[in-house]
Design a protein around this motif. Structure first.
Motif, short mmCIF file in Angstrom:
data_model
loop_
_atom_site.label_atom_id
_atom_site.label_comp_id
_atom_site.label_asym_id
_atom_site.label_seq_id
_atom_site.Cartn_x
_atom_site.Cartn_y
_atom_site.Cartn_z
N GLY A 36 0.81 -1.22 0.00
CA GLY A 36 0.00 0.00 0.00
C GLY A 36 0.84 1.27 0.00
O GLY A 36 0.65 2.14 -0.87
N PRO A 37 1.78 1.43 0.95
CA PRO A 37 2.61 2.64 0.95
C PRO A 37 3.46 2.78 -0.33
O PRO A 37 3.61 3.88 -0.85
CB PRO A 37 3.50 2.46 2.18
N TYR A 38 3.99 1.66 -0.81
CA TYR A 38 4.79 1.73 -2.04
C TYR A 38 3.94 2.23 -3.21
O TYR A 38 4.33 3.14 -3.94
CB TYR A 38 5.40 0.36 -2.37
N MET A 39 2.76 1.61 -3.38
CA MET A 39 1.90 2.02 -4.49
C MET A 39 1.39 3.44 -4.32
O MET A 39 1.22 4.17 -5.30
CB MET A 39 0.73 1.03 -4.63
N GLY A 40 1.15 3.85 -3.06
CA GLY A 40 0.73 5.23 -2.82
C GLY A 40 1.81 6.22 -3.23
O GLY A 40 1.52 7.23 -3.90
N LEU A 41 3.05 5.95 -2.86
CA LEU A 41 4.16 6.83 -3.23
C LEU A 41 4.39 6.81 -4.74
O LEU A 41 4.60 7.86 -5.36
CB LEU A 41 5.43 6.38 -2.48
N TYR A 42 4.34 5.63 -5.33
CA TYR A 42 4.51 5.47 -6.78
C TYR A 42 3.44 6.26 -7.53
O TYR A 42 3.72 6.98 -8.48
CB TYR A 42 4.44 3.97 -7.11
N THR A 43 2.19 6.16 -7.06
CA THR A 43 1.08 6.87 -7.69
C THR A 43 1.24 8.38 -7.54
O THR A 43 1.02 9.14 -8.49
CB THR A 43 -0.26 6.41 -7.09
N LEU A 44 1.64 8.83 -6.36
CA LEU A 44 1.82 10.26 -6.12
C LEU A 44 2.91 10.84 -7.02
O LEU A 44 2.70 11.87 -7.68
CB LEU A 44 2.18 10.51 -4.65
N VAL A 45 4.05 10.18 -7.08
CA VAL A 45 5.15 10.66 -7.93
C VAL A 45 4.72 10.65 -9.40
O VAL A 45 4.96 11.62 -10.14
CB VAL A 45 6.43 9.82 -7.71
N SER A 46 4.07 9.58 -9.83
CA SER A 46 3.61 9.49 -11.22
C SER A 46 2.60 10.58 -11.54
O SER A 46 2.63 11.19 -12.62
CB SER A 46 2.99 8.12 -11.50
N ALA A 47 1.69 10.86 -10.61
CA ALA A 47 0.66 11.90 -10.82
C ALA A 47 1.30 13.28 -10.94
O ALA A 47 0.88 14.10 -11.78
CB ALA A 47 -0.36 11.87 -9.69
N VAL A 48 2.32 13.56 -10.12
CA VAL A 48 3.03 14.84 -10.23
C VAL A 48 3.68 14.95 -11.61
O VAL A 48 3.56 15.98 -12.28
CB VAL A 48 4.08 14.98 -9.10
N GLY A 49 4.36 13.90 -12.04
CA GLY A 49 4.98 13.90 -13.36
C GLY A 49 3.96 14.07 -14.46
O GLY A 49 4.15 14.85 -15.40
N LEU A 50 2.84 13.35 -14.36
CA LEU A 50 1.77 13.44 -15.35
C LEU A 50 1.24 14.86 -15.45
O LEU A 50 1.10 15.42 -16.54
CB LEU A 50 0.65 12.46 -15.00
N GLY A 51 0.95 15.46 -14.30
CA GLY A 51 0.44 16.83 -14.30
C GLY A 51 1.42 17.80 -14.92
O GLY A 51 1.03 18.67 -15.72
N LEU A 52 2.69 17.66 -14.58
CA LEU A 52 3.71 18.56 -15.14
C LEU A 52 3.86 18.40 -16.65
O LEU A 52 3.92 19.38 -17.38
CB LEU A 52 5.06 18.33 -14.45
N PHE A 53 3.91 17.14 -17.13
CA PHE A 53 4.12 17.00 -18.57
C PHE A 53 2.88 17.38 -19.37
O PHE A 53 2.98 17.89 -20.48
CB PHE A 53 4.75 15.66 -18.97
N LEU A 54 1.69 17.16 -18.82
CA LEU A 54 0.49 17.63 -19.53
C LEU A 54 0.45 19.15 -19.59
O LEU A 54 0.13 19.73 -20.64
CB LEU A 54 -0.77 17.09 -18.85
N TRP A 55 0.79 19.80 -18.49
CA TRP A 55 0.83 21.25 -18.48
C TRP A 55 1.90 21.76 -19.44
O TRP A 55 1.68 22.67 -20.23
CB TRP A 55 1.07 21.73 -17.05
N GLY A 56 3.08 21.15 -19.36
CA GLY A 56 4.17 21.55 -20.24
C GLY A 56 3.86 21.33 -21.71
O GLY A 56 4.23 22.14 -22.56
N PHE A 57 3.16 20.23 -22.01
CA PHE A 57 2.78 19.94 -23.39
C PHE A 57 1.88 21.04 -23.94
O PHE A 57 2.11 21.56 -25.02
CB PHE A 57 2.06 18.59 -23.45
N GLY A 58 0.86 21.42 -23.15
CA GLY A 58 -0.05 22.48 -23.59
C GLY A 58 0.63 23.84 -23.65
O GLY A 58 0.34 24.65 -24.54
N ALA A 59 1.54 24.10 -22.71
CA ALA A 59 2.22 25.39 -22.67
C ALA A 59 3.16 25.59 -23.86
O ALA A 59 3.51 26.72 -24.18
CB ALA A 59 3.00 25.52 -21.35
#
Length: 193
Positions: A36-59
């Motif tokens: 659970g903690p591993y997947m939670g951390l993995y998901t959080l880091v992935s979500a931050v990366g996803l948000g940044l690259f989607l924003w950067g792609f549009g920008a």
């Protein structure tokens, strides 16, 4: 471009770490932290990366054009997206003949999606984004093969309902993206002009 690149580094950093982490007893960080903690951390880091690259792609729009693909390649991309979405759905439905034959349907779906979009889009931001996904999918498949992960076991039971669900969900997702969600998600129509 900075946010796009940073987001991709964070997103794929988490994914590549997961692909290449030690799975030896006593050395596997997922076992040490707990699933659970591993997947939670993995998901959080992935979500931050996803948000940044989607924003950067549009920008990055309008982005410099590296190549101008012929119109027919946009139509080919539309054709490729249907099996890609069916394969993506097959990764999450009960094991059917599709998953058994393809072994890792999500990675094959990502390869088809990225390749199709590289054929249809020649802007710098698109080439960076889709090229990164294609490269990652190839690397991850190699890592899986080296670990001996060849998908479902040869004697794994096959469910026809898994295939029916994968096709149904894949077709529904295709139509949803084609006629409604793709322009909302990306700002670009899925249907070529």
């Amino acid at each position: 471009m900075t946010y796009l690149i940073l987001g991709l580094i964070i997103f794929f950093g988490a994914h590549l770490f997961s692909a290449f982490r030690s799975r030896a007893p006593g050395r596997d960080i997922r076992e040490k932290l707990g699933y659970g903690p591993y997947m939670g951390l993995y998901t959080l880091v992935s979500a931050v990366g996803l948000g940044l690259f989607l924003w950067g792609f549009g920008a990055m729009r309008p982005a410099p054009i590296l190549y101008t693909p012929p119109a027919g390649l946009a139509h080919l991309n539309l054709v490729l997206m249907l099996p890609a979405l069916i394969l993506l759905a097959a990764a999450y439905t009960p094991t059917g003949r599709i998953r058994k034959a393809v072994k890792h349907p999500m990675l094959v779906a990502v390869k088809i999606w990225a390749f199709g979009h590289l054929l249809a889009n020649g802007e710098l931001n698109s080439v960076i984004l889709f090229g990164s996904f294609l490269g990652y999918a190839v690397i991850d498949r190699i890592a899986l093969k080296k670990r001996g992960d060849n998908g479902p076991a040869p004697d794994a039971p096959v469910s026809a309902m898994g295939d029916i669900a994968a096709v149904g969900i894949g077709v529904a997702a295709y139509l949803f993206l084609l006629f409604w969600f793709h322009p909302i998600l990306t700002g670009m129509p899925a249907l070529p002009a």
